[in-house]
Each structure stands twice: as structure tokens, then as C-alpha cells.
Design an enzyme around this catalytic site. Structure first.
Site, PDB file in Angstrom:
ATOM      1  N   ASP A 125      39.050  36.052   4.663  1.00 27.37           N
ATOM      2  CA  ASP A 125      37.619  36.349   4.834  1.00 27.37           C
ATOM      3  C   ASP A 125      37.030  36.985   3.579  1.00 27.37           C
ATOM      4  O   ASP A 125      35.813  37.072   3.446  1.00 27.37           O
ATOM      5  CB  ASP A 125      37.439  37.353   5.990  1.00 27.37           C
ATOM      6  CG  ASP A 125      36.875  36.700   7.234  1.00 27.37           C
ATOM      7  OD1 ASP A 125      36.223  35.647   7.125  1.00 27.37           O
ATOM      8  OD2 ASP A 125      37.086  37.261   8.319  1.00 27.37           O
ATOM      9  N   LYS A 179      36.417  27.089  13.875  1.00 28.91           N
ATOM     10  CA  LYS A 179      37.428  27.295  12.831  1.00 28.91           C
ATOM     11  C   LYS A 179      38.708  26.549  13.201  1.00 28.91           C
ATOM     12  O   LYS A 179      39.331  25.904  12.366  1.00 28.91           O
ATOM     13  CB  LYS A 179      37.707  28.795  12.656  1.00 28.91           C
ATOM     14  CG  LYS A 179      36.562  29.549  11.990  1.00 28.91           C
ATOM     15  CD  LYS A 179      36.759  31.064  12.013  1.00 28.91           C
ATOM     16  CE  LYS A 179      35.489  31.763  11.505  1.00 28.91           C
ATOM     17  NZ  LYS A 179      35.559  33.225  11.574  1.00 28.91           N
ATOM     18  N   GLN A 216      38.215  38.505  13.786  1.00 31.52           N
ATOM     19  CA  GLN A 216      36.867  38.037  14.072  1.00 31.52           C
ATOM     20  C   GLN A 216      35.958  39.238  14.384  1.00 31.52           C
ATOM     21  O   GLN A 216      36.302  40.093  15.192  1.00 31.52           O
ATOM     22  CB  GLN A 216      36.888  37.051  15.253  1.00 31.52           C
ATOM     23  CG  GLN A 216      35.559  36.366  15.519  1.00 31.52           C
ATOM     24  CD  GLN A 216      35.117  35.441  14.389  1.00 31.52           C
ATOM     25  OE1 GLN A 216      35.939  34.862  13.680  1.00 31.52           O
ATOM     26  NE2 GLN A 216      33.814  35.299  14.201  1.00 31.52           N
TER      27      GLN A 216
END
Ligand code: GUN
Length: 278
Positions: free
Chosen positions: A119, A52, A96
Site C-alpha cells: 500500500d 483486489k 484494509q
């Protein structure tokens, strides 16, 4: 032999477009910025976060990493989230997953400002996905839908079968319904899974089980999209689809790696630019 749907190449094209949008924001004095909270040292998470970061650098998006030890308590994580929520220079906040077992993941996700939830995991955004009004939708199903669109694969009126009802399968099923597919969702309690998958014109493997979709489970000519990623016993990366066998039957298929993975990452970039107002 099937067409290989090259997610890596498609994602590279989209990254260019995202970089252009980021450039326009920069001219207005805004540097799109995503902040990632990484708790502990899960090796797969380390790889995902590095990917990322690299993708952000390539697209002109600032990347901030907050590392917390595996021993961190929930209030520390919530405090870090609240700090990033309140920081006007941060447009996207991402925790995460997975988090260590003693942490309640949903409480952390719920603490993210829905407008910074790049997300697309916040219940507010999940609800908007179901209503077909999402501004920030989850990156993997979004990447799947974009790959189909970019590959010229029609969805409306098709029979889509989604194998898996988790964080990818459920929102993907919502998106497919919104795109006018007829959708069957299969899962671990489905009786005679192969009878369902053989009906699929579009088959989506998101169960998280290595190479579970075999050639005799696939309708000849079907489009097969593999969302899984696993390290096989032989050390190679593989997906939920038995690629070498299924590619003999399918009309089109995504590889692992180089299929949905890069699409997921580029959708995160797109969501971040979106959240920054680009
Ligand atoms: N872990 C595996 N995939 C993801 C993802 O898309 N987002 C987050 N936050 N964690 C993950």
C-alpha cells in the site's frame, strides 16, 4: 467537450504487463502473493477487497484474506500482521482501511514490514516517496501519475493544484513536485478555493467531498483528475468532480467509475510483483 481519460482501459493494458512479470517469477518458482487483513464488515471495504482479489486472479497473483471480527483488539491485528511479515510465501501485506474506531490505524501500518508494504503507507516508504526514491509507493497517487504518463500528458513546468491533503493528496503532491510541476495544495481551510483551482493546468480532486469541483472552478482546457468515489443520493457512483458540467470545460477528465479506481488496483498488483522481486 473534453477527452475522457479511460483509466479502465489503461489499467487493463498495465495488468497484462504485470501478468507477464508474474509469469516470469512463476518460472523461477515464485508465485507473487498479497495478503489482506480485513477487520469487520464495512460494505465499501468488502467491495474493494473483492475487486483486489479478482484483479489478482487475472494477473496470476495469489491472494490471501485474513478476516477478523469488528470486535478484534489491536494485539490480534498486530499478531496477524507479524505472522504475515514472517511468512516467506507472502510478498505483500495490506490492512484494509478504515479499521474500527477502537483500533489505532497508524500502529497497525507501522507494524507491516516496509518491504511488504504494497500500500506504500509505512512511514519508511512515505519518506522515500518524499525523497523520490520509493520502491513501494501508495497505489492511488502512483496510479494518477501513471495515468498521466500513459495518456501523454506532460507534468513538468505545469501548475498543478491538488485539492485535499489526506492519504492521497499529500503523496500525490510529493510526486508532482518530483515530476517538476509547480504544486499548490488546497484543503478545507483554504480561502477562496475556486481562485486556486481556476489557476490549475492540472487539477486533482482528492478531498472526499461528492461533486465539489464545479465547472466555474475549472480553467478551460485543464486536465481534471478525480480521485473521489461516493455513492450519491440517486444511488449512482460519483466522484469529487461534478462530471457532467466539468467535462464541458475541461480539456481532459477522468470518469467515476472507470478512472482512477482501476488504476489504483493495478498499481497494487504492480507493487506486489515488485515486492516479490519481479
Ligand atoms: N481503503 C480505501 N482505500 C484503501 C487503500 O488503498 N488501501 C487500504 N489498505 N485501505 C483502503
Amino acid at each position: 467537450m473534453s477527452t475522457i481519460l479511460d483509466g479502465k482501459a489503461i489499467a487493463a493494458r498495465i495488468r497484462q504487463q504485470v501478468a507477464e512479470r508474474a509469469g516470469k517469477l512463476a518460472m523461477r518458482g515464485i508465485t507473487p502473493c498479497v495478503a489482506v487483513i480485513l477487520v469487520g464488515e464495512n460494505p465499501a471495504s468488502e467491495v474493494y477487497v473483492r475487486n483486489k482479489e479478482r484483479a489478482c486472479q487475472e494477473a496470476g497473483i495469489a491472494f490471501r484474506l485474513t478476516r477478523l471480527p469488528a470486535s478484534a483488539v489491536e494485539t490480534e491485528i498486530l499478531e496477524a500482521i507479524r505472522g504475515l511479515n514472517a511468512d516467506p510465501a507472502v510478498h505483500g501485506v495490506l490492512v484494509q482501511l478504515p479499521l474500527p474506531g477502537h483500533i489505532n490505524e497508524n500502529r497497525c501500518i507501522d507494524a507491516i514490514d516496509a518491504a511488504k508494504d504494497v500500500d506504500g503507507f509505512h512511514p519508511w516508504n512515505a519518506g522515500l516517496v518524499a525523497r523520490g526514491e520509493a520502491v513501494l509507493a501508495p497505489c492511488t497517487p502512483l496510479g494518477v501519475m501513471r495515468l498521466l504518463a500513459e495518456s501523454g500528458i506532460p507534468v513538468a513546468g505545469k501548475h498543478a493544484v491538488v485539492v485535499g491533503r489526506g492519504a492521497v493528496g499529500r503523496p500525490l503532491a510529493d510526486m508532482l513536485v518530483r515530476a517538476d510541476a509547480t504544486v499548490t495544495v488546497c484543503h478545507s481551510k483554504t480561502v477562496d478555493l475556486a481562485a486556486h483551482t481556476r489557476e490549475a493546468e492540472l487539477l486533482f480532486a482528492c478531498a472526499g467531498v461528492p461533486r465539489m469541483i464545479k465547472a466555474d472552478m475549472v480553467r478551460p482546457g485543464a486536465v481534471v483528475v478525480d480521485v473521489g468515489i461516493h455513492r450519491a443520493d440517486d444511488g449512482k457512483l460519483c466522484g469529487d468532480v461534478d462530471f457532467d458540467a466539468v467535462r464541458q470545460v475541461a480539456g481532459a477528465i477522468t470518469p467515476v467509475p472507470g478512472g482512477i479506481g482501476p488504476m489504483t488496483v493495478v498499481m497494487l498488483l504492480a507493487n506486489t510483483v515488485q515486492a516479490a522481486g519481479g
